[in-house]
Design an enzyme around this catalytic site. Structure first.
Site, short mmCIF file in Angstrom:
data_model
loop_
_atom_site.label_atom_id
_atom_site.label_comp_id
_atom_site.label_asym_id
_atom_site.label_seq_id
_atom_site.Cartn_x
_atom_site.Cartn_y
_atom_site.Cartn_z
N CYS A 45 0.72 -1.37 0.03
CA CYS A 45 0.36 -0.15 0.10
C CYS A 45 1.02 1.09 -0.10
O CYS A 45 1.70 1.74 -1.14
CB CYS A 45 -1.13 -0.06 1.34
SG CYS A 45 -2.57 0.89 0.98
N HIS A 87 -3.74 -5.36 0.21
CA HIS A 87 -2.95 -5.81 2.25
C HIS A 87 -2.88 -7.00 2.21
O HIS A 87 -4.40 -7.94 2.60
CB HIS A 87 -4.40 -4.92 2.52
CG HIS A 87 -4.33 -3.51 2.93
ND1 HIS A 87 -3.03 -3.49 3.72
CD2 HIS A 87 -4.59 -2.73 2.08
CE1 HIS A 87 -3.34 -1.84 3.34
NE2 HIS A 87 -4.20 -1.11 2.57
N GLU A 131 -1.32 -8.68 4.43
CA GLU A 131 -1.40 -9.20 5.55
C GLU A 131 -2.65 -8.88 6.18
O GLU A 131 -2.93 -9.34 7.27
CB GLU A 131 -0.34 -8.00 6.14
CG GLU A 131 -1.02 -6.59 6.90
CD GLU A 131 -1.37 -5.81 5.48
OE1 GLU A 131 -1.02 -5.83 4.44
OE2 GLU A 131 -1.85 -4.33 5.31
#
Ligand code: MN
Length: 237
Positions: free
Chosen positions: A108, A213, A215
């Site tokens: 990001c 994202h 994660e």
């Protein structure tokens, strides 16, 4: 095999004047057999050079908008919160890490910062500045592990090597995006509205960054976990 130490750029909470970290960044690296360490918010060149030497790879995390002054623009009223401390740390660190050709993974803001450091520019406010006939949700609401838009991966690119597919759904939680891509970067994934969703630096061993994202979804989406395993594996070399 030795588990690589991976420096993770710290998150900053201006309201609380606190450094913090989202567990997903750390746990994804741990799950991929790396040892993540949150870096200090330091902009001392000697310290940053020592940090760049010490770690085997670096994760540039999500967060505040990059200061538009870094790509030669005035901050527009629609630009989000900026964080000069992070800009200072990450710009010095990225330059040094690139000189040393150590592995870099950007997420990001990480993608945006890398693009700016290498001479590219950003949309300060994607919805108002970028018009497209295709309407795509780039700024989703929670839960953030939910895929919301499709991306196309460039065949034969490093991202394709990791994901082994030319098309997949990703989450999307960003209000800025790449306007002019640095000439040192290669676009490796696009959203259906044409926005660049991932890029890499071909002249380096492993400098890859994504706009989405992973994660938040590496546990539920095995494809997304491969981004972390590929990164950590490069850090082991
Ligand atoms: Mn997106």
């Amino acid at each position: 095999m030795r588990r690589p130490f991976i420096g993770v750029s710290p998150l900053y909470d201006a309201k609380r004047q606190s450094y913090w970290m989202l567990p997903g960044y750390m746990k994804a690296i741990e799950a991929a057999d790396g040892i993540p360490v949150m870096l200090p918010m330091n902009a001392d060149e000697t310290a940053i050079h020592a940090i760049a030497d010490k770690f085997d790879g670096f994760l540039f995390t999500g967060g505040q908008d990059v200061n538009p002054h870094l790509y030669g623009e005035e901050k527009s009223p629609l630009c989000g919160e900026i964080c000069d401390e992070r800009d200072a740390l990450e710009s010095l660190l990225f330059q040094r890490v690139i000189e040393l050709d150590k592995p870099v993974f950007g997420i990001c803001r990480g993608l945006q910062l890398i693009n700016v450091m290498l001479g590219g520019t950003l949309y300060q406010d994607l919805p108002s500045e970028r018009k497209s006939s295709v309407q795509i949700e780039h700024s989703q609401t929670p839960p953030y592990d939910r895929p919301v838009h499709r991306i196309t991966v460039e065949a034969g690119s490093p991202l394709f090597q990791m994901l082994k597919t030319e098309s997949l759904m990703v989450n999307s939680y960003h209000h800025q995006g790449i306007k002019q891509l640095s000439s040192l970067l290669m676009p490796i994934a696009y959203a259906e509205d044409g926005l660049i969703e991932a890029a890499c630096m071909p002249e380096k061993t492993f400098v890859c960054a994504v706009q989405w994202h992973p994660e938040f979804c590496y546990q539920s989406d095995p494809l997304q976990f491969r981004l972390f395993t590929a990164f950590v594996n490069h850090c082991q070399k």
